[in-house]
Design an enzyme around this catalytic site. Sequence first.
Site, PDB file in Angstrom:
ATOM      1  N   LYS A  35      -2.679 -65.687 -18.830  1.00 49.37           N
ATOM      2  CA  LYS A  35      -4.169 -65.858 -20.074  1.00 49.37           C
ATOM      3  C   LYS A  35      -3.947 -64.718 -21.015  1.00 49.37           C
ATOM      4  O   LYS A  35      -3.069 -63.892 -20.925  1.00 49.37           O
ATOM      5  CB  LYS A  35      -5.427 -65.598 -19.164  1.00 49.37           C
ATOM      6  CG  LYS A  35      -5.553 -64.381 -18.428  1.00 49.37           C
ATOM      7  CD  LYS A  35      -6.916 -64.266 -17.895  1.00 49.37           C
ATOM      8  CE  LYS A  35      -7.000 -62.889 -16.772  1.00 49.37           C
ATOM      9  NZ  LYS A  35      -8.447 -62.756 -16.439  1.00 49.37           N
ATOM     10  N   TYR A 256      -5.516 -37.189 -40.291  1.00 43.91           N
ATOM     11  CA  TYR A 256      -6.932 -37.102 -40.641  1.00 43.91           C
ATOM     12  C   TYR A 256      -7.552 -35.910 -39.764  1.00 43.91           C
ATOM     13  O   TYR A 256      -7.815 -35.824 -38.486  1.00 43.91           O
ATOM     14  CB  TYR A 256      -7.608 -38.335 -40.245  1.00 43.91           C
ATOM     15  CG  TYR A 256      -7.161 -39.274 -41.249  1.00 43.91           C
ATOM     16  CD1 TYR A 256      -7.576 -39.438 -42.654  1.00 43.91           C
ATOM     17  CD2 TYR A 256      -6.481 -40.512 -40.928  1.00 43.91           C
ATOM     18  CE1 TYR A 256      -7.356 -40.387 -43.435  1.00 43.91           C
ATOM     19  CE2 TYR A 256      -6.114 -41.513 -41.607  1.00 43.91           C
ATOM     20  CZ  TYR A 256      -6.455 -41.446 -43.241  1.00 43.91           C
ATOM     21  OH  TYR A 256      -6.070 -42.338 -44.108  1.00 43.91           O
TER      22      TYR A 256
END
Length: 367
Positions: A35, A256
């Site tokens: 899956k 950042y």
Amino acid sequence: MARPLIAEIDLDALRHNYRLACECAPESRSVAVIKADAYGHGAVACARALEDIAPAFAVACIEEAVTLREGGITAPIVLLEGIFTADELALVDELGLWMAVHSDWQVEALLAHRPARPIPVWVKVDSGMHRLGFSPERVEAVWQRLSAAAEHARDLHLMSHFATADLEDIGYFERQMARLDSLAQRLGAPLCLANSPATLARPEAHGAWNRPGVMLYGSDPLERPNAVTLRFAPVMTLRSAIIAVRELPAGEPVGYGGRWLTPRPSRIGVVACGYGDGYDRHARDGTPVLVAGKRTAIAGKISMDMLTVDITDIPEADIGSEVVLWGRAANGLVLPVDEVARHCDTISYTLLTGVLPRVPRRYHGQS
């Protein structure tokens, strides 16, 4: 020139891990769970690699089953969540799928349908996970109803899912197992219970079928590794390269927010990989990576398309040097995806399934 980031998929490693699942439970048949696009590895490619050794595959929904059938997979496919609407039964019938039932409406829809041939059905029991399934008190009535409807359903099995099979504390697992053993004895029902952790560590849960999933892809689902998980081979290697190098004095911020400060004069490698590719933005400073076949670490916040690593102690590292975010480096050193996941406060499932489509998959080995 192409961007250097790729997800390299080793299909021989996939087959090796599947065989380990079978080795754990030689009296069971193992349905290969593929899956979520085979946990991000590519469902059709993985199914093709396993189709000569796996007797069946399992997916979450009918769309995933259609993809496999369109890819030429003819083996049985189990719908682990069954149908979502009654009109899907026509496609279940047409494609020759097997299905779980976990709700009254699914049973009613199946009994109202007129299949060309009876559909193999796995009756899901809520033995304690409390997601899907009939309560143990109601299962017997459902089982008897379906058993009497031979033109609609065949090859009935009881299935369930364990909440804590991965943990060393087996108390809750034992309670679930006791409920299931009692039901199976009363009904004379074959069982499909064991997920990856139970396949690896709970032989009392091995049934007619087991459902190994994440272990097929080389990820260890257990709280503590065992002798089998130490033999896993990584299937996905998320591989990139250094695209720039910065020489910085001590005390300089990187990335950042300036979260990471150079503790000394440092060399920083800029890597083509970021959260826009599916690498987890929550990766902490110190999250391991392999550069030129040597361990080092993330330095600074993850950007959309790039991340930065400390290569001060790898003087040979330069533009073009191999970077392995998880998996196997060219020199054979392995960085387990589970180790990376722990540094991101997550699990390997989210990293593997989170690799986005813009990252090319490159397959080698059995196909």
